[in-house]
Scaffold this active site. Sequence first.
Site, PDB file in Angstrom:
ATOM      1  N   ASP A   1     -22.446  61.428 -10.371  1.00 45.51           N
ATOM      2  CA  ASP A   1     -21.158  62.060 -10.686  1.00 45.51           C
ATOM      3  C   ASP A   1     -20.133  61.028 -11.164  1.00 45.51           C
ATOM      4  O   ASP A   1     -19.144  61.391 -11.811  1.00 45.51           O
ATOM      5  CB  ASP A   1     -20.610  62.777  -9.439  1.00 45.51           C
ATOM      6  CG  ASP A   1     -21.285  64.124  -9.194  1.00 45.51           C
ATOM      7  OD1 ASP A   1     -21.797  64.725 -10.153  1.00 45.51           O
ATOM      8  OD2 ASP A   1     -21.289  64.577  -8.032  1.00 45.51           O
TER       9      ASP A   1
ATOM     10  N   TYR B   1     -16.354  70.148 -14.965  1.00 42.76           N
ATOM     11  CA  TYR B   1     -15.908  70.040 -13.579  1.00 42.76           C
ATOM     12  C   TYR B   1     -14.379  69.990 -13.545  1.00 42.76           C
ATOM     13  O   TYR B   1     -13.759  69.391 -14.425  1.00 42.76           O
ATOM     14  CB  TYR B   1     -16.480  68.769 -12.960  1.00 42.76           C
ATOM     15  CG  TYR B   1     -16.094  68.574 -11.508  1.00 42.76           C
ATOM     16  CD1 TYR B   1     -16.889  69.072 -10.482  1.00 42.76           C
ATOM     17  CD2 TYR B   1     -14.925  67.902 -11.169  1.00 42.76           C
ATOM     18  CE1 TYR B   1     -16.532  68.894  -9.151  1.00 42.76           C
ATOM     19  CE2 TYR B   1     -14.566  67.728  -9.844  1.00 42.76           C
ATOM     20  CZ  TYR B   1     -15.373  68.231  -8.844  1.00 42.76           C
ATOM     21  OH  TYR B   1     -15.011  68.062  -7.538  1.00 42.76           O
TER      22      TYR B   1
ATOM     23  N   HIS C   1     -21.107  37.900  -2.914  1.00 41.67           N
ATOM     24  CA  HIS C   1     -19.666  38.015  -2.770  1.00 41.67           C
ATOM     25  C   HIS C   1     -19.299  39.476  -2.455  1.00 41.67           C
ATOM     26  O   HIS C   1     -19.281  39.849  -1.287  1.00 41.67           O
ATOM     27  CB  HIS C   1     -19.001  37.484  -4.047  1.00 41.67           C
ATOM     28  CG  HIS C   1     -17.512  37.361  -3.960  1.00 41.67           C
ATOM     29  ND1 HIS C   1     -16.779  36.540  -4.781  1.00 41.67           N
ATOM     30  CD2 HIS C   1     -16.618  37.968  -3.162  1.00 41.67           C
ATOM     31  CE1 HIS C   1     -15.489  36.659  -4.469  1.00 41.67           C
ATOM     32  NE2 HIS C   1     -15.376  37.512  -3.499  1.00 41.67           N
TER      33      HIS C   1
ATOM     34  N   HIS D   1     -10.614  44.614  -6.347  1.00 43.16           N
ATOM     35  CA  HIS D   1     -11.615  43.793  -5.646  1.00 43.16           C
ATOM     36  C   HIS D   1     -11.468  44.044  -4.155  1.00 43.16           C
ATOM     37  O   HIS D   1     -10.361  44.058  -3.630  1.00 43.16           O
ATOM     38  CB  HIS D   1     -11.383  42.311  -5.947  1.00 43.16           C
ATOM     39  CG  HIS D   1     -12.263  41.402  -5.140  1.00 43.16           C
ATOM     40  ND1 HIS D   1     -13.628  41.575  -5.058  1.00 43.16           N
ATOM     41  CD2 HIS D   1     -11.973  40.316  -4.367  1.00 43.16           C
ATOM     42  CE1 HIS D   1     -14.137  40.628  -4.278  1.00 43.16           C
ATOM     43  NE2 HIS D   1     -13.158  39.864  -3.841  1.00 43.16           N
TER      44      HIS D   1
ATOM     45  N   GLY E   1      -8.609  42.222  -0.143  1.00 40.86           N
ATOM     46  CA  GLY E   1      -8.709  43.120  -1.284  1.00 40.86           C
ATOM     47  C   GLY E   1      -7.466  42.980  -2.129  1.00 40.86           C
ATOM     48  O   GLY E   1      -6.427  42.464  -1.670  1.00 40.86           O
TER      49      GLY E   1
ATOM     50  N   SER F   1      -0.978  37.021  -3.087  1.00 44.10           N
ATOM     51  CA  SER F   1      -2.092  36.512  -2.279  1.00 44.10           C
ATOM     52  C   SER F   1      -1.772  36.502  -0.787  1.00 44.10           C
ATOM     53  O   SER F   1      -0.697  36.035  -0.377  1.00 44.10           O
ATOM     54  CB  SER F   1      -2.411  35.075  -2.734  1.00 44.10           C
ATOM     55  OG  SER F   1      -3.509  34.558  -2.027  1.00 44.10           O
ATOM     56  N   GLY F   2      -2.671  37.028   0.018  1.00 47.90           N
ATOM     57  CA  GLY F   2      -2.593  36.858   1.467  1.00 47.90           C
ATOM     58  C   GLY F   2      -1.470  37.599   2.157  1.00 47.90           C
ATOM     59  O   GLY F   2      -1.188  37.330   3.325  1.00 47.90           O
TER      60      GLY F   2
ATOM     61  N   HIS G   1     -13.825  43.609  -0.108  1.00 49.10           N
ATOM     62  CA  HIS G   1     -15.034  43.199   0.616  1.00 49.10           C
ATOM     63  C   HIS G   1     -15.527  44.378   1.455  1.00 49.10           C
ATOM     64  O   HIS G   1     -15.912  44.197   2.619  1.00 49.10           O
ATOM     65  CB  HIS G   1     -14.745  41.978   1.497  1.00 49.10           C
ATOM     66  CG  HIS G   1     -14.594  40.703   0.735  1.00 49.10           C
ATOM     67  ND1 HIS G   1     -15.259  39.548   1.040  1.00 49.10           N
ATOM     68  CD2 HIS G   1     -13.856  40.420  -0.369  1.00 49.10           C
ATOM     69  CE1 HIS G   1     -14.929  38.590   0.188  1.00 49.10           C
ATOM     70  NE2 HIS G   1     -14.071  39.087  -0.675  1.00 49.10           N
TER      71      HIS G   1
END
Lengths: 231, 231, 231, 231
Positions: free
Chosen positions: A119, A228, A170, A94, A27, A44-45, A96
Amino acid sequence: MLEKLKQEVYEANMLLPKYNLVTFTWGNVSGIDREKNLVVIKPSGVAYEELTPEQMVVLDLEGNIVEGDLNPSSDTATHLVLYKHFPEIQGVVHTHSPWAVTFAQAGLDVPAAGTTHADTFYGPVPVTRKMKESEVVHDYEKQTGDVIVETFEERKINPSEVPAVLVNDHGPFTWGKSAEDAVHHAVVLEEVSKMTYHTLQLNPHQIDMDSYLLDKHYLRKHGKNAYYGQQ
Amino acid sequence: MLEKLKQEVYEANMLLPKYNLVTFTWGNVSGIDREKNLVVIKPSGVAYEELTPEQMVVLDLEGNIVEGDLNPSSDTATHLVLYKHFPEIQGVVHTHSPWAVTFAQAGLDVPAAGTTHADTFYGPVPVTRKMKESEVVHDYEKQTGDVIVETFEERKINPSEVPAVLVNDHGPFTWGKSAEDAVHHAVVLEEVSKMTYHTLQLNPHQIDMDSYLLDKHYLRKHGKNAYYGQQ
Amino acid sequence: MLEKLKQEVYEANMLLPKYNLVTFTWGNVSGIDREKNLVVIKPSGVAYEELTPEQMVVLDLEGNIVEGDLNPSSDTATHLVLYKHFPEIQGVVHTHSPWAVTFAQAGLDVPAAGTTHADTFYGPVPVTRKMKESEVVHDYEKQTGDVIVETFEERKINPSEVPAVLVNDHGPFTWGKSAEDAVHHAVVLEEVSKMTYHTLQLNPHQIDMDSYLLDKHYLRKHGKNAYYGQQ
Amino acid sequence: MLEKLKQEVYEANMLLPKYNLVTFTWGNVSGIDREKNLVVIKPSGVAYEELTPEQMVVLDLEGNIVEGDLNPSSDTATHLVLYKHFPEIQGVVHTHSPWAVTFAQAGLDVPAAGTTHADTFYGPVPVTRKMKESEVVHDYEKQTGDVIVETFEERKINPSEVPAVLVNDHGPFTWGKSAEDAVHHAVVLEEVSKMTYHTLQLNPHQIDMDSYLLDKHYLRKHGKNAYYGQQ
């Protein structure tokens, strides 16, 4: 530079494990400074337990690294396309997360099946078409962004009203008015995907909610007549 | 005023995240002082981590704020209808707990499928009919209460014996002899919804339990011949 | 002897409860020193809360105990077969993680249904054929290894590209470049089994991903053109 | 009296929330002293957070309270029947754990679908027939025990080899060589019920494992030729 935004993007990234949206490093969250046109994104990673605000990578909208010693997220080019085409958004996520991936792998929209969905999302969360071989082989991450934009344009969906998409086979991308807001939408997407998956198993014949109920719930939380919360 | 009731309602609200019944602020608990006819309820949109007993809002049964600086829950009008029509109840809970929402979105009752259900609910937990457009557009939250009351009246269900309902395409409301008791029923509803969902997938042909077994389990815990626990 | 490897294998074993892959003692991790041809493995039936690095058992590839006071895992012979036939691997994991077991009990491969799968496994995770009575009665654990090797040979699957298998009616074995890497693959297998189970329920008609998308995701993380992470 | 057994039974009760087998007070564990023919059991309706070893209730096999100020579990009579008819057992557990209840409500055995099951249960975990009205109305809890015993006798199942049952439309009872052992079996039953539920959804055509594999796994852990663990 951009110390405040780096801190915000760092904290938004740390919400992903908090809300059980990620396994390992699956993510990434970014945020944008719209005045300077600079994007801050997770490297990354890098494991979440070891992540620090200083590691955040700063890029311009063409993907040139402006600051940072680490490689940015491999999905950076997708984030940049979304920032360019959706001018009102200021954060992108992003993941998974498993229930959203379930719909992405099934190639199905998450239908608007109840008020929990309404909502936050003003209609179904769309799944993109499958990407073509040419789109995967060349400039894959940029073209992932392009197919998201195409989906919203062809289906005439307003990305501010439905701040989420499923990339076919994906997984989900979500966005919002800030990095944290984009994570908020990622949590809601996962929760409504779970609920609506089970509803589809239990009774596929009553899946779409009435449009007036969708309107009511979306509009009591969004727009000028919202009532709300404490605004 | 009503410091003791505020504290009780505050603590009952904090049980919602404890029992994993809420995501973000998707839930609210109220309690009533039947002598003063005053209702205490969670303020709208306030995160549970930041909630305090002092923030609870006090209203009369017409919805006039008697004490409190914050807006009450957007679902307040539904709570008030329930207090007016079900005189024996003293606490009300609303959540979007995922298994109960699954049945609400499917438009299906939670059938009485086993003794776990019968220990708390003396028959199926009903789902309301869908609300009409006119009911959603005007006085939506009040009319949500009205359609709950209609469901219990038309189906001749005693709200003390089945202290829970599913609002169609929305989610559960539960109630009880106190705010805490209403939360207890919300937990049971979520648990039996989960079990019975899976039973329906495994064997839809044996879903309704025998009425004498339903009687036995309900009555060994409730009423003058109850023998469960330490009473 | 092999203090460093014992520590690594101990720590990899302790990842199994951390990632919720085991109930009680239903799992074991081993590692190998390829220069000395010695394997270090968890002792049989020892609870994770009581496990220490010193308890790890050292064996040669014929299964002779070289060091250790405790019996090695009852699955040791399976690990040894894998080390002998798959020379590139240096760690092996066995668990009864529930989603992988679901596919094993169903006698079905975990199909490559999306990019989460493709990021780690270059194709379906295969299930073995059922074992014959003669294979179960004699040298069961060794023959479990043999049927795994047969599966990879007959289906021409490279065990470095698909570092996981489901033993029919039993459960998963995974492997990797180290004990920790093998655990990593066990976590991914469980996660993709969960996602793909639900995808199969939701839409069995779109289950196999395009081969070019599989290639893209596997190869952006593995091999000489990989660009994920900080390598 | 029986301080050691009370402590054991208390600790076994506290394992129920630890292993997520209970909601609220929906479970109870007992143990027996076979020399004195006295049973120790959890008091009825006492919350686990407030439970103490001193609260355990001591009864003889006719259900007379020998020591204790609190009412014993409402399911006590069922436990007593099991102790009388299954002389080899020394602990009994009852829960409403959700996956086992799913099979109980469906009126279905948990079939032996894989080695996880076979490691503990030497064949399917049986579901009882539905109880008749006369059995429910009079001496319900005693007759619940009777229908369990009938199930094992009619189906010629050895209660030491299959230490678990599902009472139709109710839930599981398990037993063992001690209170802790009975809890162990309750955990395994919940885990295999979960796995096998999903296997039935994925592929109902391959649900029963080969009998030689069942034999192998059961017998490598039980009986005189067992070789699992450190015995």
